[in-house]
Structures are given as structure tokens and as C-alpha cells.
Enzyme design. Sequence first.
Site, PDB file in Angstrom:
ATOM      1  N   ARG A   1      49.499  98.825 -51.195  1.00  0.00           N
ATOM      2  CA  ARG A   1      50.720  99.080 -51.580  1.00  0.00           C
ATOM      3  C   ARG A   1      51.119 100.350 -51.146  1.00  0.00           C
ATOM      4  NH1 ARG A   1      51.109  97.378 -57.918  1.00  0.00           N
ATOM      5  NH2 ARG A   1      51.403  95.061 -57.175  1.00  0.00           N
TER       6      ARG A   1
ATOM      7  N   GLY B   1      50.352  98.196 -76.139  1.00  0.00           N
ATOM      8  CA  GLY B   1      50.313  97.441 -74.910  1.00  0.00           C
ATOM      9  C   GLY B   1      49.072  96.605 -74.894  1.00  0.00           C
ATOM     10  N   GLY B   2      48.953  96.097 -73.732  1.00  0.00           N
ATOM     11  CA  GLY B   2      47.611  95.099 -73.567  1.00  0.00           C
ATOM     12  C   GLY B   2      46.358  95.933 -73.740  1.00  0.00           C
TER      13      GLY B   2
ATOM     14  N   SER C   1      45.400  95.892 -62.408  1.00  0.00           N
ATOM     15  CA  SER C   1      45.953  96.901 -63.984  1.00  0.00           C
ATOM     16  C   SER C   1      45.726  95.709 -65.022  1.00  0.00           C
ATOM     17  CB  SER C   1      47.227  97.598 -63.753  1.00  0.00           C
ATOM     18  OG  SER C   1      47.283  98.140 -64.968  1.00  0.00           O
TER      19      SER C   1
ATOM     20  N   LEU D   1      61.282  96.376 -60.569  1.00  0.00           N
ATOM     21  CA  LEU D   1      60.553  95.634 -59.703  1.00  0.00           C
ATOM     22  C   LEU D   1      60.579  94.120 -59.150  1.00  0.00           C
ATOM     23  CD1 LEU D   1      57.428  96.213 -58.658  1.00  0.00           C
ATOM     24  CD2 LEU D   1      56.786  94.708 -60.635  1.00  0.00           C
TER      25      LEU D   1
ATOM     26  N   GLN E   1      51.496 105.667 -57.890  1.00  0.00           N
ATOM     27  CA  GLN E   1      51.796 104.706 -56.854  1.00  0.00           C
ATOM     28  C   GLN E   1      53.078 104.463 -56.822  1.00  0.00           C
ATOM     29  OE1 GLN E   1      50.593 100.368 -57.628  1.00  0.00           O
ATOM     30  NE2 GLN E   1      49.465 100.759 -55.994  1.00  0.00           N
TER      31      GLN E   1
ATOM     32  N   GLY F   1      45.724  98.875 -75.960  1.00  0.00           N
ATOM     33  CA  GLY F   1      45.667  98.747 -77.174  1.00  0.00           C
ATOM     34  C   GLY F   1      45.245  97.786 -77.865  1.00  0.00           C
TER      35      GLY F   1
ATOM     36  N   HIS G   1      55.560 101.515 -55.577  1.00  0.00           N
ATOM     37  CA  HIS G   1      55.659 100.092 -55.272  1.00  0.00           C
ATOM     38  C   HIS G   1      56.652  99.765 -54.266  1.00  0.00           C
ATOM     39  CE1 HIS G   1      55.708  96.031 -55.643  1.00  0.00           C
ATOM     40  NE2 HIS G   1      54.843  95.737 -56.288  1.00  0.00           N
TER      41      HIS G   1
ATOM     42  N   THR H   1      58.123  91.495 -57.722  1.00  0.00           N
ATOM     43  CA  THR H   1      56.581  91.643 -57.601  1.00  0.00           C
ATOM     44  C   THR H   1      56.272  91.186 -56.196  1.00  0.00           C
ATOM     45  OG1 THR H   1      54.856  90.330 -58.551  1.00  0.00           O
ATOM     46  CG2 THR H   1      56.790  88.909 -58.206  1.00  0.00           C
ATOM     47  N   GLU H   2      54.875  91.787 -55.937  1.00  0.00           N
ATOM     48  CA  GLU H   2      54.096  91.573 -54.955  1.00  0.00           C
ATOM     49  C   GLU H   2      53.985  90.016 -54.731  1.00  0.00           C
ATOM     50  OE1 GLU H   2      51.287  94.734 -53.871  1.00  0.00           O
ATOM     51  OE2 GLU H   2      49.916  93.178 -53.933  1.00  0.00           O
TER      52      GLU H   2
ATOM     53  N   PHE I   1      47.377  88.201 -53.157  1.00  0.00           N
ATOM     54  CA  PHE I   1      48.097  89.689 -53.605  1.00  0.00           C
ATOM     55  C   PHE I   1      47.666  90.554 -52.406  1.00  0.00           C
ATOM     56  CE2 PHE I   1      50.031  91.553 -57.593  1.00  0.00           C
ATOM     57  CZ  PHE I   1      50.944  90.269 -57.607  1.00  0.00           C
TER      58      PHE I   1
ATOM     59  N   HIS J   1      55.929 103.379 -59.630  1.00  0.00           N
ATOM     60  CA  HIS J   1      55.633 102.487 -60.435  1.00  0.00           C
ATOM     61  C   HIS J   1      54.324 102.640 -61.326  1.00  0.00           C
ATOM     62  CE1 HIS J   1      54.836  97.906 -61.077  1.00  0.00           C
ATOM     63  NE2 HIS J   1      53.784  98.053 -60.477  1.00  0.00           N
TER      64      HIS J   1
ATOM     65  N   ASP K   1      52.923 110.236 -73.360  1.00  0.00           N
ATOM     66  CA  ASP K   1      52.732 110.711 -74.738  1.00  0.00           C
ATOM     67  C   ASP K   1      51.289 111.153 -74.878  1.00  0.00           C
ATOM     68  OD1 ASP K   1      55.356 110.808 -74.759  1.00  0.00           O
ATOM     69  OD2 ASP K   1      55.380 109.234 -76.443  1.00  0.00           O
TER      70      ASP K   1
ATOM     71  N   GLU L   1      46.852 102.373 -68.714  1.00  0.00           N
ATOM     72  CA  GLU L   1      47.172 103.286 -67.742  1.00  0.00           C
ATOM     73  C   GLU L   1      47.097 104.859 -68.112  1.00  0.00           C
ATOM     74  OE1 GLU L   1      50.984 101.619 -66.156  1.00  0.00           O
ATOM     75  OE2 GLU L   1      51.385 103.234 -65.079  1.00  0.00           O
TER      76      GLU L   1
ATOM     77  N   ARG M   1      45.938 101.654 -56.368  1.00  0.00           N
ATOM     78  CA  ARG M   1      45.663 100.706 -57.512  1.00  0.00           C
ATOM     79  C   ARG M   1      45.942  99.346 -56.461  1.00  0.00           C
ATOM     80  NH1 ARG M   1      48.296  96.964 -60.786  1.00  0.00           N
ATOM     81  NH2 ARG M   1      50.276  98.136 -60.968  1.00  0.00           N
TER      82      ARG M   1
ATOM     83  N   GLY N   1      49.514 102.997 -79.094  1.00  0.00           N
ATOM     84  CA  GLY N   1      49.955 102.211 -78.470  1.00  0.00           C
ATOM     85  C   GLY N   1      49.472 100.823 -78.639  1.00  0.00           C
TER      86      GLY N   1
END
Length: 584
Positions: free
Chosen positions: A284, A14-15, A401, A250, A238, A17, A240, A252-253, A117, A351, A219, A385, A396, A12
Amino acid sequence: MERRHFDTLVIGSGGGGLRAALQLAQGEANVAVVSKVFPTRSHTVAAQGGMNAALANVVPDNWHWHMYDTVKGSDYLGDQDAIEYMCRAASHLVVELEHAGVPFSRLPNGKIYQRPFGGQSQDFGGDQAARTCAAADRTGHAILHTLYQQNIHAKTHFFDEYFAIDLIRDEEDFILGAVVLNIATGEPLLIEAKTTLLATGGVGQLFRTNTNARINTGDGMAMALRAGIPVQDMEFFQFHPTGIAGKGMLITEGVRGEGGYLVNKDGERFMERYAPHAKDLASRDVVSRAIAIEIREGRGCGPDADHVLLKLEHLGPEVIKKRLPGILDMARTFANVDPIKEPIPVFPTAHYTMGGIPTNRFGQVVMPLEHSAEEAIPGLYAVGECACVSVHGANRLGGNSLLDIVVFGRAAGNHIIEFLKENRYHRPMKDEWVERALSRLARWEQSGEGESVDVLRDELQRTMEHYCGVFRTEEVLAEGVEKVKALAKRLDAVRLRDQSKVFNTARIEALELENLVSLGLATVKSALARQESRGAHSRMDYPDRDDERWMKHSLYFEDGRVEYKPVRTKPMSVDTFPPKPRVY
Ligand SMILES: Cc1cc2nc3c(=O)[nH]c(=O)nc-3n(C[C@H](O)[C@H](O)[C@H](O)COP(=O)(O)OP(=O)(O)OC[C@H]3O[C@@H](n4cnc5c(N)ncnc54)[C@H](O)[C@@H]3O)c2cc1C
């Protein structure tokens, strides 16, 4: 089969990994990152609103208030040692990201801009705080691209467009790497690694209307289940509050953080009734339930009274263009409204996966033992996640996150470096273990004669939405369990898309569907078992939180068992925040 060897295999990009890989590559480890899509297409790229850290650039703030808000937001299910660790690390890690190249938005005095937020307060529940650091409304994009560039610089080895099939586990329960599939050629590859880190993201594709990328099929969680590891707290999903009505993308909040608010068909700002203090910036779960109730009681907007409106025209074109450019684009493209002049129709949308693979705050995957003890699985880590550490508990907070993935990505990287010092050699690999992982692929060499993958996936998503949505009851959940079980049976005969035309992707869709079905079952079964309402899990037949019986994490195993383990209520250094009624 081709084999490659690395110190660490990160699954993975993403941020989560990439932050771990960067720590490892900079620590001289030989690290491989496998991703089923090109790294910068991972879902982190879609994060809009920002990342929390108590920098106190706009109003007074400190990490302890952030910790309080996170514990309260989690409805007291979050583990307080991990939460303290995360909130303490936050400011340092934002500055580190900035130095690595993230172009955070600025205040006129040059400091990093911070927006209010949901669920944020000063002084343990007092006035609204402003804690979310943002790069306009494209924060995830900025962070992911920066981390990718830094990894290229640090010489991380990337396997782009490789699909991880299954983990390899030896007789002593060490994890030895994984079998992956080269999507372009269809050839399997064995990656042997002294340590493996799962960072495969969430499972938003369980629900029909969701904010997630199509690749978010859980996965890694399903791989963990098949390796005998449970998934934790899966009943907490969650929703949203502000997805584009009928579509799910989405909004955003950050829109409400900048001063936007929700109205019903009478033009009433209804959140004032549900959360007199925080109003539109309540947690949320609270806002999503309020919208669902407004609609159920006939105060929805539009010809079908099936959504509410998010007003932001009053912010003026300048603020909207500067702070919310992505939202302007999305509302015009997907909702066909111009938010400078008119409100956006919104409805709660699936979400974020609060549950996941159980870990400690070093990112080590842990198995429950007797008497509430735990034991780490040697060589296996999980962050982001797909993991449940658990800093988000039952709900959350927005902006936590992106923080979670960099904090625990880094922590796991550091722990792996220590592990590698003690475990310097690859362990022996036996063919039978590799065969086991490969058999999963072999199963999809041939198509069945039954329904298509698309039909089943669609039915699963509708089932989850209907039987395991914002409000739940025993009867509906029990029916949901039976429906998903029946779907799992139909999976055996599933028909693949014509392979001559679509090549390998047909097999991958089937593998993803298999993962989705097993996590659907985990979610609905865990939800049926929990007889209380806490955070995102709202049972109409058990409307109250029940700390006496249910202040515990659920653990779902592949064989259908649900067990429990206690919440870690003891922080690292400060006093615990005992459970209180949760009002906003
Ligand atoms: C629209 C949207 C907006 C959001 N906004 C915010 C926000 O403003 N603030 C905030 O804090 N959070 C936000 N979030 C949540 C946050 O962005 C995510 O929780 C977080 O980025 C997840 O990061 P990750 O590294 O765990 O996984 P992801 O970024 O999802 O990456 C998963 C990776 O795993 C790989 N992968 C998965 N399966 C396989 C496989 N079988 N084989 C190989 N590779 C695989 C994928 O290719 C991908 O690289 C938002 C989420 C969404 C959906």
C-alpha cells in the site's frame, strides 16, 4: 459512585475485544465489555476485503511464505517472533471462525474462497499468492456479528454505550480497572477488575480524509499515555491508495485483487512503472506514493487533475455483483459513478494506525527497561489496532489486521486466564486514584469561552493532513509540531456544544478531542525524529531506509520524550529474514 467488580474489563467491542472476551467467557472468567457504541457498530464492521491465512485453496501456499511477505511488507520493522506466531495460527483461526458461523465466500469445490491481495507472494517473493479469505466484500461485518453472537451465548456482560475515561493505576503499577461514563445518564461508574484489556481501535480521525469511523479517536492509546505508558511507532500511519477522491471512503484492495487496476489521465496503467512485478498489487505504501507522484507531476485526472482512476468495468457485472457488492453500492452512493460502466475516481486516504500501545505476543503491555529489556505491566493488556505487537512494522499488508485482532485477541484471553489463576483477588482501591480519573471528567463539566470543539477538531485534522501526510520533510514536520502544540493550548478554553440540547455527547466530544490532540502530537513528533524513509514514513529529505541507524521502534512518552528499542529480529523457530532492498 456505583462500583462493579469483574475478573476482566475489556474496553472496546471490535473484533479484538470480542475475540478476547469470548476466550475468557468460555474459560469461565467473569468478563465485562465496555463500548462507546453498540458493539456491532465498532469499526471492524466496516472491513471489506478479508483476512489472510495460507489455506492454499486457490494456489499453493504456506505460513512461512506469509511470514516472509509480512516481514517484507513491514519494511523489516515488524517483530519476527510475533509475525511467525500470527502466520502459523492463521489457518486454524479462519476455520475456527467458520465453525463459529462466519459465512465465508466459497469456491466451486466448496472450499473457502481466497483472493489475491497486495504484497502477497508464493515461494518467498515469487508469483502472486491468493491468501485473503473473504465474505464477499463485507468480511468484517460477518466476523463482528459472529463474535458478538458467540459472546452473548457465552454470557459475556456488556456495558453498551459507556465511555471509558481513564485507567486506575496503583502505587505498585498494577492496573485495577477504569472509570467509565454511562452515556445515557451521565453517571460515572467504577469498574474494578483484576485484569484490563484495551481494544479501542485506531486513530484514523487524526486526518481529515480518512476511511475510519467517527469514533476512531484513539482513546485507549491516550489513556495509556496518561498512565505513563509510551506509544510505539506512531510515525507509521497507513494511507490506503484507493479512497473515493475528495471523500475518503474506502474502496477495498479486493477490487485490484479481483483484477481492477489504476490509470492516469493518459489512460496509462502507471503501476507497471513503479512495481514491474506486482504492479497494482504492490504494498500500500508503494501504491499510495505512486499515485501522489503521478498527480504531482501533472498526470492526475479530472478538471483539477487531483485524482487517478480505478478501472474495473472489464471484470463484468457478474464478478462485480458477486464479489464486490458493497463497492458497487459505495461507488454509486458516494462517487456518483456506476462501476459496472465507468471507473471510480480515487486518491490515497488515511486508513490504519500501525503504531500503538507496546505489547508482547501474549498481549501484555510492556515498558522498556535498560539494556533493551522489557517488563510487563501487571494486569494490563492491549490488542488490535490500538496495540503495537508489532506485526505490521512500518507498513501493514491488507488482510493482516483482521488476522491480527483474532490471533492476539485469543492469545491475550489465554494469557489472562493464566494470570487470573495467580491473582485471585481484587487489589485494594484508594479514593485518590479514582479521583484522578474523575478529574478528567470534572474538567468538562463547564464549557470554556473559546473556539468550539468542532472547529478545533477540524483544524487538527487539516494540520495533520498538511504537515504529516504521505510525503514529509524536516521543515514541514517541525512546523507541524508547533501547530499541534498551539492547538493543545487552545484546548483549555474550548467551548462545548450547548449541553441543554445535546446532553452528554458534548462532553464526550471534548474528551475525544483531548485524546486526538495528544496522539497528533505523538505522531508528528515521532515522524520528525525519524530521519529515514521506511514503509509508510516517507521523508523527502532522507529518501533511503537506513538500517544501520534506524532499525528500531520509537517510543513516545506523554512528556514529549522519544526513545527507541530494538526490533525483535529473531523469530520463534525459523531463521530470521534479514533486511533486503524492498522491491515489488
Ligand atoms: C473501512 C475499513 C476497511 C478495512 N478492511 C480491512 C480488511 O479487509 N482486512 C483487514 O485485515 N483489515 C481491514 N481494516 C482494518 C481492520 O478492520 C481494523 O484494524 C480492525 O477491525 C480493528 O479492530 P479493533 O478490535 O482493534 O478495533 P475497532 O473495531 O475499531 O473497535 C474499537 C472499539 O473500541 C471502543 N472504544 C473506543 N474508545 C472507547 C472508549 N473511550 N470507551 C469505550 N469504548 C471505546 C469502540 O466502541 C469499539 O467497540 C479495515 C479498516 C477500515 C477502516
